[in-house]
Every structure is written in C-alpha cells, then in structure tokens.
Motif scaffolding. Sequence first.
Motif, PDB file in Angstrom:
ATOM      1  N   ALA A  52     -56.157 -88.063  10.384  1.00 55.39           N
ATOM      2  CA  ALA A  52     -55.383 -87.713   8.972  1.00 55.39           C
ATOM      3  C   ALA A  52     -56.534 -87.825   8.152  1.00 55.39           C
ATOM      4  O   ALA A  52     -57.696 -88.614   8.305  1.00 55.39           O
ATOM      5  CB  ALA A  52     -54.508 -89.168   8.693  1.00 55.39           C
ATOM      6  N   VAL A  53     -56.635 -86.783   7.243  1.00 57.30           N
ATOM      7  CA  VAL A  53     -57.886 -86.774   6.044  1.00 57.30           C
ATOM      8  C   VAL A  53     -57.207 -86.690   4.862  1.00 57.30           C
ATOM      9  O   VAL A  53     -55.996 -86.368   4.639  1.00 57.30           O
ATOM     10  CB  VAL A  53     -58.456 -85.278   6.263  1.00 57.30           C
ATOM     11  CG1 VAL A  53     -59.297 -85.286   5.251  1.00 57.30           C
ATOM     12  CG2 VAL A  53     -59.001 -85.127   7.735  1.00 57.30           C
ATOM     13  N   ALA A  54     -57.752 -87.541   4.050  1.00 62.43           N
ATOM     14  CA  ALA A  54     -57.247 -87.851   2.246  1.00 62.43           C
ATOM     15  C   ALA A  54     -58.351 -88.003   1.685  1.00 62.43           C
ATOM     16  O   ALA A  54     -59.602 -88.363   2.013  1.00 62.43           O
ATOM     17  CB  ALA A  54     -56.172 -89.123   2.495  1.00 62.43           C
ATOM     18  N   CYS A  67     -63.452 -90.718  -3.219  1.00 59.93           N
ATOM     19  CA  CYS A  67     -63.715 -91.085  -1.884  1.00 59.93           C
ATOM     20  C   CYS A  67     -62.900 -90.114  -1.055  1.00 59.93           C
ATOM     21  O   CYS A  67     -61.664 -89.728  -1.250  1.00 59.93           O
ATOM     22  CB  CYS A  67     -63.261 -92.601  -1.487  1.00 59.93           C
ATOM     23  SG  CYS A  67     -63.581 -93.052   0.029  1.00 59.93           S
ATOM     24  N   SER A  68     -63.473 -89.718   0.286  1.00 62.72           N
ATOM     25  CA  SER A  68     -62.726 -88.969   1.260  1.00 62.72           C
ATOM     26  C   SER A  68     -62.856 -89.757   2.567  1.00 62.72           C
ATOM     27  O   SER A  68     -63.993 -90.129   2.755  1.00 62.72           O
ATOM     28  CB  SER A  68     -63.122 -87.543   1.227  1.00 62.72           C
ATOM     29  OG  SER A  68     -64.355 -87.495   1.687  1.00 62.72           O
ATOM     30  N   MET A  69     -61.943 -89.685   3.398  1.00 64.55           N
ATOM     31  CA  MET A  69     -61.817 -90.389   4.666  1.00 64.55           C
ATOM     32  C   MET A  69     -60.898 -89.757   5.620  1.00 64.55           C
ATOM     33  O   MET A  69     -60.131 -88.999   5.244  1.00 64.55           O
ATOM     34  CB  MET A  69     -61.105 -91.675   4.338  1.00 64.55           C
ATOM     35  CG  MET A  69     -62.014 -92.608   3.357  1.00 64.55           C
ATOM     36  SD  MET A  69     -61.190 -94.312   3.459  1.00 64.55           S
ATOM     37  CE  MET A  69     -62.604 -95.125   2.493  1.00 64.55           C
ATOM     38  N   THR A  70     -61.523 -89.998   6.748  1.00 60.90           N
ATOM     39  CA  THR A  70     -60.800 -89.653   8.007  1.00 60.90           C
ATOM     40  C   THR A  70     -60.098 -90.765   8.772  1.00 60.90           C
ATOM     41  O   THR A  70     -61.110 -91.665   9.016  1.00 60.90           O
ATOM     42  CB  THR A  70     -61.455 -88.773   8.852  1.00 60.90           C
ATOM     43  OG1 THR A  70     -62.102 -87.437   8.076  1.00 60.90           O
ATOM     44  CG2 THR A  70     -60.532 -88.031  10.308  1.00 60.90           C
ATOM     45  N   TYR A  71     -59.284 -90.687   9.147  1.00 58.90           N
ATOM     46  CA  TYR A  71     -58.500 -91.963   9.889  1.00 58.90           C
ATOM     47  C   TYR A  71     -57.986 -91.422  11.311  1.00 58.90           C
ATOM     48  O   TYR A  71     -57.701 -90.341  11.400  1.00 58.90           O
ATOM     49  CB  TYR A  71     -57.214 -92.373   9.184  1.00 58.90           C
ATOM     50  CG  TYR A  71     -57.457 -93.540   8.382  1.00 58.90           C
ATOM     51  CD1 TYR A  71     -56.992 -95.046   8.907  1.00 58.90           C
ATOM     52  CD2 TYR A  71     -58.007 -93.476   7.267  1.00 58.90           C
ATOM     53  CE1 TYR A  71     -57.384 -96.096   8.170  1.00 58.90           C
ATOM     54  CE2 TYR A  71     -58.231 -94.749   6.360  1.00 58.90           C
ATOM     55  CZ  TYR A  71     -57.922 -96.068   6.850  1.00 58.90           C
ATOM     56  OH  TYR A  71     -58.136 -97.141   6.266  1.00 58.90           O
ATOM     57  N   SER A  72     -58.203 -92.322  12.419  1.00 58.21           N
ATOM     58  CA  SER A  72     -57.726 -92.035  13.678  1.00 58.21           C
ATOM     59  C   SER A  72     -56.539 -92.748  13.765  1.00 58.21           C
ATOM     60  O   SER A  72     -56.299 -93.866  13.417  1.00 58.21           O
ATOM     61  CB  SER A  72     -58.788 -92.498  14.538  1.00 58.21           C
ATOM     62  OG  SER A  72     -58.025 -92.337  15.962  1.00 58.21           O
TER      63      SER A  72
END
Length: 140
Positions: free
Chosen positions: A112-114, A130-135
């Motif tokens: 997921a990218v947000a 802030c941008s983040m990628t989650y597994s």
Amino acid sequence: MDIVMNADALNRFLDSEFPQVAAEYRVEQVNETGLVARLAVGEAHLRPGGTVSGPSIFALADLAIYCAILARIGPVALAVTTNASIDFMRKPEAGRDLIADCRLLKLGRVLAVAEALIYSAGGAEPVARCSMTYSIPPKS
C-alpha cells in the motif's frame, strides 16, 4: 476502496493493540480517500525551543497511514512500513495539536502506498509531507 473500519473501530483497535500511545493519537474521520488523525501535543513531543520534534511528526504520519490502510483491510496488526520519506516544511505552531490529512494512493494485495500532510490544528499551510509504503502480510 470500501471502508471496513470507521474512526471508532480504529480508535478501539489502537486502544487494544497500542495502549502505550493510544491516548496521544486519535482517528477523527475516515473518508473515501483516506482519513484524518490527531496528535494531542504535550511536553513529551517538544524539543528545545518549544517546537514539536521531528520524530513526533513522523509518528503521527506513520500512525495515520497505518490506520488509513487498516480502514480498508481490517485489523491486520502486522502490516508494516517498508519505505518512508518525510519533508519538514515549516515550524509547527506552538501550543497546537497536529493534524494528519492522509490519502491512500494505491492499495494492492501486498503493498500500500499513501501520503500524509501534517498541519498545526487550525493552520492553513502544512508543516510536513510524508509518503510511505506498507507491506501487507498474506491472509491466513
């Protein structure tokens, strides 16, 4: 993206799974594209000079993005951050809570990218982005 956990459900999840920080953070609203979360800024969040510390701002962004993902996939406690980037753009206003306005950009089966824009409560200009990628762990 269907909403499967509303703000109340997310706050109950935080109270249950993360009691050590749940009193400081609240999901205020879940919407079609993401959510809005709040950090109740206290003395523990301040650095010398009376501004909110970078780690506190980052933690709000991380929590908001995590909750935005859970709002769509349900209470998956083991979803984890795999990448993060933050831009600190201006000093937060003294004596105000911080608000994260989070938007999901992609929600796949495993990633997921947000992004989150962080504001001083009542402020018009973001203090950080802030941008983040989650597994997302596989379903059992």
